[in-house]
Design an enzyme around this catalytic site. Structure first.
Site, mmCIF file in Angstrom:
data_model
loop_
_atom_site.group_PDB
_atom_site.id
_atom_site.type_symbol
_atom_site.label_atom_id
_atom_site.label_comp_id
_atom_site.label_asym_id
_atom_site.label_seq_id
_atom_site.Cartn_x
_atom_site.Cartn_y
_atom_site.Cartn_z
ATOM 1 N N GLY A 288 0.797 -1.219 0.000
ATOM 2 C CA GLY A 288 0.000 0.000 0.000
ATOM 3 C C GLY A 288 0.827 1.266 0.000
ATOM 4 N N ASP A 311 -0.003 -5.562 3.748
ATOM 5 C CA ASP A 311 0.376 -4.278 4.339
ATOM 6 C C ASP A 311 -0.211 -4.165 5.736
ATOM 7 O OD1 ASP A 311 1.394 -1.418 2.761
ATOM 8 O OD2 ASP A 311 0.586 -1.266 4.790
ATOM 9 N N GLU A 314 -4.168 -0.426 6.801
ATOM 10 C CA GLU A 314 -5.326 -0.846 6.016
ATOM 11 C C GLU A 314 -5.839 0.228 5.062
ATOM 12 O OE1 GLU A 314 -7.108 0.701 9.908
ATOM 13 O OE2 GLU A 314 -5.275 -0.286 9.217
ATOM 14 N N LYS A 407 20.914 5.092 1.120
ATOM 15 C CA LYS A 407 21.301 5.407 2.495
ATOM 16 C C LYS A 407 21.949 4.208 3.191
ATOM 17 C CE LYS A 407 17.836 9.031 3.026
ATOM 18 N NZ LYS A 407 17.514 9.072 1.584
ATOM 19 N N VAL A 445 12.948 9.117 -3.991
ATOM 20 C CA VAL A 445 11.870 8.969 -4.958
ATOM 21 C C VAL A 445 10.970 10.198 -4.890
ATOM 22 C CG1 VAL A 445 9.947 7.546 -5.710
ATOM 23 C CG2 VAL A 445 11.969 6.473 -4.714
ATOM 24 N N THR A 469 17.838 21.893 4.708
ATOM 25 C CA THR A 469 18.840 21.652 5.746
ATOM 26 C C THR A 469 20.110 22.468 5.538
ATOM 27 O OG1 THR A 469 19.530 19.727 4.485
ATOM 28 C CG2 THR A 469 18.030 19.341 6.300
#
Length: 609
Positions: A288, A311, A314, A407, A445, A469
């Protein structure tokens, strides 16, 4: 009164009759024919017959702004037939056939000229005359002078009264085109002259009409256009031309942040990429989420035997379930709620459905939040992956694809470190399993839940400031469809144990992204919307990497996808440390960063945390 259709029809008929009479008199003067009673009768015959033939050939039913070649042929045929009628009529009144034939021919030619000119004038101006709109016009600059630009210009010029737009000039980098015209629009310069031309021609809107332009150059041009303050519209892509679809103004879209990345999208159109999905039972954990839901969309499109969405949340699962059912009612879709932490729940799913392909997208990914809840990152990411991988091995899945991240490379946060451990799990389990386990590593993304773009948009909607930042922070970016295409490509190419890496081009400065998004929203950065630099958050680093130096690179069939060679590590020691890590998680007050750093030697963290 001109808005009345019947009134417009009467004007057209009156003009045609007047044109016919004028043509006969001009032809008579040219042929030195005496203007007597017989001559006036011929003029009347020609005028009436021209009206009759135009009516028969439905010339009065044509929308002349859309007229084509065949419509103008009707005018020629009507005039010629009218000339023949007049020629036969002249035999009754005169005896010099030579003059009669020449006189009739010249009358027809004059009539064709008159009625053509009237229709052409109506095509370009009748809408403005009849509608009498007071709406202000929009001055347009077209960037590009190729086929797409020509089609677009023709559409705008044919619908001036609808679009209320005037194309003032065109721009093209081909120096041989500068000074020439495309569909009546002058090509006034190259892209470097855009700012000057905007001032000279009072441009309101810029249309980028080069669908085949390389992404880097497109980004450069669009960023130049953004600084002018004009509205910007773009043609979607070159496929519009290749597929034969019409290029019209209503196919234009606004500039999107993806247009400014300067990188060509990954191309995965080879048919064999998706062959391994057909007639297979596919499980997507985290189905989801942003990435998981897109995996489900692309898989559903390629005829799986069964698609299982798994998932914990819900609401997201419900949304993608409804979307897929609406798109394909015949899809065999199963939506299950559960957590990858719960091994018994996973066991029941694998035992019942026996998934052949597993795409593992379930994860905690928000860096600052995971810094505050490190144990949860390890529980969900590490042991959720471990549970799912063991089930895939036990129940004979063919392929297991882990969604990883840049990362995981030299991580400075617990989320990245947890993902690196996930990669190590995949590599270790692959060594002992018939299932092919692989990982897919990519950057940020665009538009995914929790990513920087939705945050910036919300801040802009509230009037700012947009928080960045550091002015020097850079990140790699890709679109959600690209990320998922890479995932599916990895599944297709998997031999087992690989870490797939996408060549994401040049990294993007976050501050540039913020500035571009502010301009796309119609504001000026630093004046109308402020940008505030807030410093690095816990666990963040200035530069992201996609590959560790030890891994190296290996090419694949897709020039934008590489394979990183696996880093060797002691698997027995690794699994012993996993057991110790799991034991520590039983105490919520335990600091699991130290043992995480032992498992992932490249993980560097602030011990004060």
């Amino acid at each position: 009164m001109f808005k009345n259709r019947f009134t417009i029809l009467l004007i057209c008929i009156a003009f045609d009759i007047a044109a016919a009479v004028a043509s006969v008199f001009l032809a008579g003067s040219f042929c030195q024919i005496e203007f007597n009673g017989a001559f006036f009768t011929l003029a009347a015959v020609f005028a009436v017959s021209l009206f009759v033939f135009l009516y028969i050939f439905k010339a009065y039913n044509i929308l002349w702004k859309y007229a084509g070649y065949s419509d103008y042929i009707r005018l020629v045929i009507s005039a010629c037939l009218s000339g023949l009628v007049m020629l036969f009529a002249s035999l009754i009144f005169e005896s010099d056939n030579g003059i009669k034939i020449g006189f009739s021919l010249i009358s027809v030619l004059f009539a064709i000229v008159f009625i053509f000119c009237f229709r052409l004038a109506a095509r370009h101006s009748v809408g403005e005359i009849f509608k009498g709109s007071t709406k202000a016009k929009e001055n347009i600059m077209i960037i590009g002078a190729g086929d797409a630009a020509k089609l677009l210009i023709n559409d705008i010029q044919s619908n001036r009264e609808l679009y209320k737009s005037t194309i003032k000039c065109a721009i093209d980098d081909n120096t041989h085109k500068i000074g020439n015209y495309i569909s009546g629009v002058k090509i006034v310069g190259d892209c470097n002259s855009i700012p000057d031309c905007i001032k000279e021609y009072h441009i309101d809107t810029i249309i980028f009409a080069i669908p085949s332009c390389e992404s880097a150059r497109k980004s450069e041009i669009l960023q130049m256009c953004q600084k002018t303050g004009c509205k910007i519209r773009v043609l979607p892509s070159v496929y519009k031309m290749l597929s034969g679809q019409q290029i019209k103004i209503n196919t234009l879209r606004e500039v999107q942040i993806e247009d400014l990345l300067g990188r060509d999208p990954i191309d995965l159109t080879l048919p064999n990429v998706f062959d391994y999905i057909k007639n297979k039972t596919v499980l997507v954990t985290g189905g989801g989420g942003s990435i998981g839901s897109e995996i489900c969309r692309q898989i559903a499109f390629h005829n799986p035997k069964k698609l299982i969405i798994f998932d914990i949340y819900e609401n997201n699962a419900y949304e993608i379930q409804n979307e897929l059912k609406f798109a394909d009612p015949e899809l065999d879709l199963i939506t299950l709620i559960g957590s990858v932490r719960d091994k018994k729940r996973l066991e029941s799913v694998f035992e019942k459905y026996k998934p052949q392909l597993v795409f593992h997208a379930a994860a905690h990914k928000h860096v600052p939040l995971m810094e505050d809840s490190p144990n949860e990152a390890i529980k969900n990411n590490v042991f959720g992956t471990y549970n799912t991988a063991l089930c895939a091995d036990k129940y004979g899945a063919e392929k297991f694809v882990l969604i990883s991240t840049d990362k995981a490379v030299n991580p400075t946060n617990i989320m990245g470190a947890s993902k690196r451990i996930c990669e190590m799990i995949v590599q270790s389990v692959n060594e002992k399993s018939k299932t092919e386990f692989v990982a897919v590593r990519f950057g940020n993304v665009l538009g995914s839940n929790g990513s920087v773009i939705p945050l910036f948009k919300k801040q802009i909607e509230k009037g700012g400031p947009v928080t960045v930042t550091d002015p020097n922070m850079i990140r790699y970016f890709m679109t959600i469809p690209e990320a998922v295409s890479l995932v599916i490509q990895a599944g297709s190419s998997a031999k087992g144990g690989e870490i797939f890496v996408l060549d994401m081009g040049k990294p993007v400065k976050i501050v540039d992204l913020a500035e571009n998004l502010i301009r796309l929203s119609g504001y000026k950065p630093y004046s109308e919307i402020q940008i505030e630099f807030i410093g690095l958050r816990p666990g963040e680093k200035m530069y992201e990497e996609l590959l560790m130096s030890e891994e190296g690179l290996k090419k694949t069939d897709n020039r934008l996808i590489y394979i990183g060679h696996a880093i060797d590590f002691d698997e027995n020691e690794f699994f012993n440390e996993l057991k110790e890590l799991k034991h520590l998680l039983e105490d919520e007050n335990s600091d699991i960063r130290e043992i995480t750093a032992r498992i992932v030697p490249t993980y560097h963290y602030n011990a004060a945390q």
